[in-house]
Design a protein around this motif. Structure first.
Motif, mmCIF file in Angstrom:
data_model
loop_
_atom_site.group_PDB
_atom_site.id
_atom_site.type_symbol
_atom_site.label_atom_id
_atom_site.label_comp_id
_atom_site.label_asym_id
_atom_site.label_seq_id
_atom_site.Cartn_x
_atom_site.Cartn_y
_atom_site.Cartn_z
ATOM 1 N N UNK A 173 0.990 -1.398 -0.198
ATOM 2 C CA UNK A 173 0.483 0.331 -0.215
ATOM 3 C C UNK A 173 1.003 1.229 -0.095
ATOM 4 N N UNK A 174 2.068 1.142 0.766
ATOM 5 C CA UNK A 174 2.821 2.353 0.601
ATOM 6 C C UNK A 174 3.692 2.455 -0.812
ATOM 7 N N UNK A 175 3.717 1.604 -1.260
ATOM 8 C CA UNK A 175 4.532 1.161 -2.561
ATOM 9 C C UNK A 175 3.968 1.360 -3.805
ATOM 10 N N UNK A 176 2.139 1.714 -4.577
ATOM 11 C CA UNK A 176 1.342 1.442 -4.652
ATOM 12 C C UNK A 176 1.842 0.888 -6.210
ATOM 13 N N UNK A 177 3.038 0.884 -6.839
ATOM 14 C CA UNK A 177 3.283 0.903 -7.901
ATOM 15 C C UNK A 177 4.847 0.001 -8.569
ATOM 16 N N UNK A 188 7.124 -11.605 -8.487
ATOM 17 C CA UNK A 188 7.272 -12.437 -6.867
ATOM 18 C C UNK A 188 6.259 -11.439 -6.472
ATOM 19 N N UNK A 189 5.753 -10.024 -6.973
ATOM 20 C CA UNK A 189 4.688 -9.050 -5.727
ATOM 21 C C UNK A 189 4.827 -7.810 -6.634
ATOM 22 N N UNK A 190 3.763 -7.016 -6.371
ATOM 23 C CA UNK A 190 3.797 -5.677 -6.850
ATOM 24 C C UNK A 190 2.656 -5.227 -6.120
ATOM 25 N N UNK A 191 2.415 -3.581 -6.520
ATOM 26 C CA UNK A 191 1.950 -2.564 -5.492
ATOM 27 C C UNK A 191 0.332 -2.690 -5.283
ATOM 28 N N UNK A 192 -0.332 -2.288 -4.630
ATOM 29 C CA UNK A 192 -1.852 -2.478 -4.830
ATOM 30 C C UNK A 192 -2.497 -1.993 -6.152
ATOM 31 N N UNK A 193 -1.823 -0.545 -5.861
ATOM 32 C CA UNK A 193 -2.498 -0.215 -7.490
ATOM 33 C C UNK A 193 -2.283 -1.073 -8.702
ATOM 34 N N UNK A 194 -0.967 -1.272 -8.307
ATOM 35 C CA UNK A 194 -0.644 -1.558 -9.720
ATOM 36 C C UNK A 194 -1.366 -2.929 -10.314
ATOM 37 N N UNK A 293 0.851 7.795 -4.476
ATOM 38 C CA UNK A 293 1.040 7.596 -2.701
ATOM 39 C C UNK A 293 1.440 8.677 -2.206
ATOM 40 N N UNK A 294 1.145 9.492 -0.919
ATOM 41 C CA UNK A 294 1.433 10.538 -0.283
ATOM 42 C C UNK A 294 2.512 10.985 -0.109
ATOM 43 N N UNK A 295 3.460 10.503 -0.254
ATOM 44 C CA UNK A 295 4.619 10.929 0.307
ATOM 45 C C UNK A 295 5.296 10.948 -1.240
ATOM 46 N N UNK A 296 4.568 10.481 -2.419
ATOM 47 C CA UNK A 296 5.523 10.464 -3.480
ATOM 48 C C UNK A 296 5.017 12.279 -4.355
ATOM 49 N N UNK A 297 6.496 12.907 -4.510
ATOM 50 C CA UNK A 297 6.401 13.960 -4.591
ATOM 51 C C UNK A 297 5.883 14.149 -6.349
ATOM 52 N N UNK A 298 4.829 12.941 -7.090
ATOM 53 C CA UNK A 298 4.357 13.543 -8.250
ATOM 54 C C UNK A 298 3.220 14.551 -7.892
ATOM 55 N N UNK A 299 2.537 14.375 -6.711
ATOM 56 C CA UNK A 299 1.327 14.770 -6.370
ATOM 57 C C UNK A 299 2.364 16.802 -6.440
#
Length: 425
Positions: A173-177, A188-194, A293-299
């Protein structure tokens, strides 16, 4: 911006690809940017790999690196081309390998470099352009006070815990992509949004090459190539047919991020975020801020670009209004000149100015005045025998000549009836 890429020549070259892949690709979306890859050898030399679809730019790379090393880091570097070849992997491009050697000591004095110039300009202690460049760069973070070609922060042993204190669900959830894949490109695993965007990722054993295409750097999708460019920013594009049906009619989704090799797990984790630069991009991809993600500077980037776009649009509107006002003022001046010319043709200039400004006009007195009365002989008979247009042309020519003569001799035209003239001086 250039001086902020690193505190040493090696760090600068390592982050040079970031400047091209992020800044230039955003400013010039249609441009295929070059790639840079750095290898640091044990003897302190640097191997610089340069990839470009455009040929003949090797000399520019040498000049830029030498100039940056001299102006920003105050060191002298020697560069030589050790290899050049044309590669097909990831698209046809030139691959040039440079060997960069950093010489001991600072940049040589100008007198040793160009003694002839020093002879002619002995009053100069230093080239003014060089001095200006160094001063301006020092104000933005010069490295003159630290050891040359050494990073500001040395690598130290990390105090890593035996167990990572984060559960898989929270991490996704913290690293959704993010995407974790092994040496065989098995996810093996991937983020929730992806997972929401690509439902097939929830299945075990999915291949990474079935879902994404690498856009930058231009390499083949395999672990060996990725590890070779592990320090670069990766730009990948999700395949349209793997997206959820609701997202297949929108522009292709691109992810930008960093690849990290995990030695113990023999896997690579791709920490990425959507490549979005404006609210329009967000809407075009049918996404919301909650998808980032809230911590993502893309926002912050989206909001900053939106504010910058609004300021640019406001400045453009002000410039357009300014141009409209300039055109109106020019038209007003032209109409005023026409009005003045018409007014001065009927009244003396001084009288016309007084009347326009609301002042009382008093009658003038002259000691001697010469008055001319002119009339066309048999004008009535001419009108009866000639066509109207002939009469108009005759009067136009006659009045034009009279007007020119009155201007030449400074004569005031008192009255000009249809076939006569009344002037005074």
């Amino acid at each position: 911006m250039i001086s902020a890429l690193g505190s040493s020549v090696s760090e600068f070259l390592s982050n040079l690809d970031f400047l091209h892949s992020v800044y230039l690709s955003t400013t010039y979306p249609q441009m295929t940017v070059p790639s840079f890859r750095v290898e640091n050898l044990k003897d302190g030399t640097i191997v610089l790999h340069y990839y470009s679809q455009r040929s003949g730019l090797n000399g520019i790379v040498v000049g830029i690196v030498k100039a940056v090393a001299s102006i920003i880091f105050d060191v002298v570097v020697e560069m030589e081309i050790t290899d050049w070849r044309c590669e097909i992997e990831g698209g046809k491009k030139e691959h040039t390998t440079f060997l960069v050697k950093i010489k001991d000591g600072s940049v040589e004095d100008d007198a040793d470099i160009v003694p002839s110039l020093r002879t002619d300009f002995t009053y100069m202690t230093e080239c003014p352009l060089r001095r200006l460049s160094r001063v301006s760069l020092m104000t933005h973070g010069s490295t003159s006070s630290v050891n040359k070609n050494q990073p500001l922060y040395q690598k130290e042993e990390l105090n890593c815990p035996e167990k990572v204190m984060v559960d898989p669900q929270t991490f996704c959830k913290c690293f959704p992509y993010h995407v974790v894949f092994d040496g065989n490109l098995v996810i093996r695993q991937c983020g929730a949004k992806l997972q929401r965007l690509c439902p097939d990722l929830k299945q075990n054993g999915c291949g990474l090459d079935d879902f994404i295409v690498i856009k930058h750097p231009q390499i083949s999708l395999n672990v060996a190539s990725i590890r070779k460019f592990i320090n670069m920013i990766f730009l990948v594009e999700v395949k349209v047919d793997k997206l959820e049906a609701a997202y297949r009619k929108i522009p292709n989704l691109s992810l930008r991020g960093q690849m990290v090799w995990m030695e113990e797990l023999k896997c690579i984790i791709f920490l990425s975020s959507p490549r979005l630069i404006s609210l329009q991009d967000l809407q075009d991809h049918n996404m919301h801020f909650s998808d980032i993600a809230p911590h993502d500077v893309t926002r912050d980037l989206i909001l900053f670009n939106e504010q910058r776009g609004a300021e640019i649009e406001l400045a453009k509107q002000l410039e357009e209004k300014k141009e409209e006002l300039r055109i109106l003022m020019q038209s007003l001046r032209e109409e005023k000149m026409k009005t003045d010319a018409l007014l001065y043709s009927m009244l003396p200039r001084q009288v016309a100015n007084d009347l326009r400004e609301g002042r009382h006009v008093e009658a003038g007195e002259f000691d001697a005045v010469t008055v001319l009365f002119a009339d066309i002989v048999k004008f009535t008979d001419m009108c009866a025998k000639c066509k109207p247009i002939q009469i108009v042309n005759l009067l136009n020519v006659m009045y034009g000549k009279f007007d020119r003569l009155t201007n030449v001799h400074d004569v005031y035209k008192v009255r000009k009836p249809a076939c006569s003239a009344f002037t005074a001086t």
